[in-house]
Scaffold this active site. Structure first.
Site, mmCIF file in Angstrom:
data_model
loop_
_atom_site.group_PDB
_atom_site.id
_atom_site.type_symbol
_atom_site.label_atom_id
_atom_site.label_comp_id
_atom_site.label_asym_id
_atom_site.label_seq_id
_atom_site.Cartn_x
_atom_site.Cartn_y
_atom_site.Cartn_z
ATOM 1 N N ASP A 59 107.053 -12.790 -38.431
ATOM 2 C CA ASP A 59 107.423 -12.100 -37.199
ATOM 3 C C ASP A 59 106.393 -12.454 -36.151
ATOM 4 O O ASP A 59 105.186 -12.245 -36.347
ATOM 5 C CB ASP A 59 107.461 -10.582 -37.414
ATOM 6 C CG ASP A 59 107.813 -9.838 -36.126
ATOM 7 O OD1 ASP A 59 108.999 -9.823 -35.762
ATOM 8 O OD2 ASP A 59 106.884 -9.290 -35.486
ATOM 9 N N GLU A 76 112.136 -16.279 -37.181
ATOM 10 C CA GLU A 76 113.249 -15.831 -36.367
ATOM 11 C C GLU A 76 113.655 -16.941 -35.405
ATOM 12 O O GLU A 76 112.795 -17.644 -34.866
ATOM 13 C CB GLU A 76 112.863 -14.589 -35.569
ATOM 14 C CG GLU A 76 112.598 -13.363 -36.412
ATOM 15 C CD GLU A 76 112.103 -12.204 -35.581
ATOM 16 O OE1 GLU A 76 112.804 -11.179 -35.515
ATOM 17 O OE2 GLU A 76 111.009 -12.330 -34.989
ATOM 18 N N CYS A 102 115.804 0.973 -47.170
ATOM 19 C CA CYS A 102 117.161 1.510 -47.284
ATOM 20 C C CYS A 102 118.182 0.754 -46.443
ATOM 21 O O CYS A 102 119.383 1.069 -46.509
ATOM 22 C CB CYS A 102 117.175 2.994 -46.922
ATOM 23 S SG CYS A 102 116.754 3.324 -45.181
ATOM 24 N N CYS A 135 111.256 5.231 -40.800
ATOM 25 C CA CYS A 135 112.705 5.271 -40.971
ATOM 26 C C CYS A 135 113.210 6.702 -40.809
ATOM 27 O O CYS A 135 112.679 7.641 -41.426
ATOM 28 C CB CYS A 135 113.099 4.704 -42.333
ATOM 29 S SG CYS A 135 114.881 4.693 -42.626
ATOM 30 N N ASP A 193 105.642 -4.490 -37.337
ATOM 31 C CA ASP A 193 105.764 -5.946 -37.434
ATOM 32 C C ASP A 193 105.912 -6.403 -38.879
ATOM 33 O O ASP A 193 106.637 -7.366 -39.165
ATOM 34 C CB ASP A 193 104.545 -6.608 -36.792
ATOM 35 C CG ASP A 193 104.511 -6.412 -35.288
ATOM 36 O OD1 ASP A 193 105.575 -6.089 -34.718
ATOM 37 O OD2 ASP A 193 103.433 -6.577 -34.686
#
Length: 429
Positions: A183, A267, A343, A359, A369
């Site tokens: 990342d 990415e 999840c 989360c 990150d």
């Protein structure tokens, strides 16, 4: 395997002046040939490399300064222009200016390039019409030179060799099955999925302030004055130091990633689009007045992104991966920073801040990150199944998103080979 070697040249004053003239002639040929292509396009016609190369050869009788420079350098300029127009279109190819484009020219025939080592620190190379030129050999050449490019960076000249080093790609990576997701950010340049960070400040605060002062001094000078040239040289020197730090960081990071992992997942970031400026919005009720649109904040973000050298890191990793058998792939960056890697719930509220990810579903908490890098790795594993034991690394390629840059380079190499094969039918320059 083809690789590059770059050394600093030690021109004599006469050789330096001649190199400047060669660069100027190459720039003139580029601009004239580009204008000729645009004129033909306006008239509904077309002109290609072979016709322009023949015209350059015929123009030497009327313009002696064309015959003064090595002919193959001019041919290479036309080949490069032909590739640029085929890749980007005739109207998107830019002119070359004396100020914005330092002199650069290429000798494409490796058979006419002779390299001899003089001692532990110095070697010399024989270039057409330039003769023997000394250069500081900081590392062995490591193979046979295929071509050589001479360019000026600041006040110094450099030569870059394209070398066939004879190294074959390994059958398999030294650590089979290892993988890492990457990342890239503006606070931490590189964050790995295993929780490690690669970061470096390329310009310290005092250097940034000093660069601003140099730019203000440059803005106060008069066009064409000697004081303006000196001020521009000081600004360029500061920028050059920062650029070299960025290149060094990218090379070191790429070496660490390629030697440590069999698969590296990035990415697919379109940096050019991400750093585009914000268009001003006119106020419909007040003519000539523009509404605030956050252009200043966007400009600051653009500078931060460009300062980190995101694309340079990926490109350096791809280059180093050829020697280690590493697969470098790219995946879609969509929702990687909003998805919980435990999840798999996507919620923008989970990203509490730049560094904190909590989360909202399972309450999993970690560095934002690192969470994004792990999502990148998961997408990479799904995108590209790693080869099993005994399968040569690189035998299977990703179905897509391998990297448009690699495809463009392959197309350019094929075009170069096609154009070079036709040189036999063109009058020698």
């Amino acid at each position: 395997m083809l690789t590059g070697r770059r050394y600093r040249l030690d021109f004599t004053p006469e050789q330096g002046e001649f190199a400047e003239r060669i660069g100027g002639v190459c720039r003139s040929v580029w601009n004239t040939a580009l204008e000729q292509r645009r004129i033909h396009r306006r008239r509904g016609g077309w002109i290609g490399y072979h016709d322009q190369a023949r015209q350059v050869a015929e123009a030497k009788d009327d313009f002696p300064w064309l015959a003064e420079v090595p002919g193959h350098c001019l041919q290479q300029v036309l080949i490069d222009l032909d590739q640029a127009c085929a890749r980007h279109g005739t109207w998107k190819v830019r002119w070359k200016s004396k100020v914005g484009n330092p002199p650069s020219f290429r000798f494409p025939e490796g058979g006419k390039i002779t390299v001899e080592r003089l001692n532990r620190r110095w070697a010399r190379v024989k270039l057409p019409k330039l003769g023997w030129v000394r250069f500081r050999i900081t590392r062995p050449l490591g193979g046979k030179a295929k071509n050589a490019t001479v360019s000026r960076d600041g006040e110094h000249w450099y030569i870059s060799f394209l070398v066939e080093d004879g190294v074959t790609p390994p059958e398999r990576h030294a650590d089979p099955g290892s993988a890492v997701g990457i990342d890239r950010g503006v606070v931490k340049v590189v964050t790995r999925s295993d929780g490690r960070f690669h970061h470096q400040v390329f310009a310290r605060d005092r250097e940034v302030e000093h660069a601003r002062k140099l730019q203000r001094d440059f803005a106060r000078t008069t066009r064409g004055s000697a004081r303006r040239r000196k001020a521009a040289a000081r600004v360029a020197g500061m920028v050059r130091r920062v650029r070299r730090r960025r290149e060094d960081f990218a090379a070191k990071t790429a070496h660490t990633l390629a030697t440590g992992f069999e698969m590296v997942v990035f990415e697919a970031l379109k940096t050019k689009n991400m750093t585009a400026g914000v268009e001003p919005r006119p106020d419909p009720e007040r003519p000539g007045v523009f509404l605030p649109n956050g252009a200043a904040a966007k400009a600051g973000l653009n500078r931060s992104i460009l300062d980190k050298g995101w694309y340079r890191i990926e490109l350096a990793t791809r280059s180093r991966a050829r020697y280690t058998g590493t697969h470098v792939i790219t995946v879609s960056p969509a929702y990687t920073s909003q998805t919980c890697n435990v999840c798999k719930v996507v919620d923008r509220k989970s990203r509490e801040s730049q560094a904190v990810f909590r989360c909202t579903s399972c309450r999993h908490t970690e560095h934002a990150d690192v969470n994004a890098a792990r999502n990148v790795l998961t997408a990479g594993r799904a995108e590209f199944a790693q080869p099993g034991p005994g399968v040569r690394a690189g035998a299977r390629e990703p179905r897509h998103r391998v990297g448009r840059k690699a495809n463009r380079l392959a197309t350019a190499a094929q075009t170069t080979a096609t154009a070079a094969s036709g040189l036999a039918g063109i009058p020698r320059l």
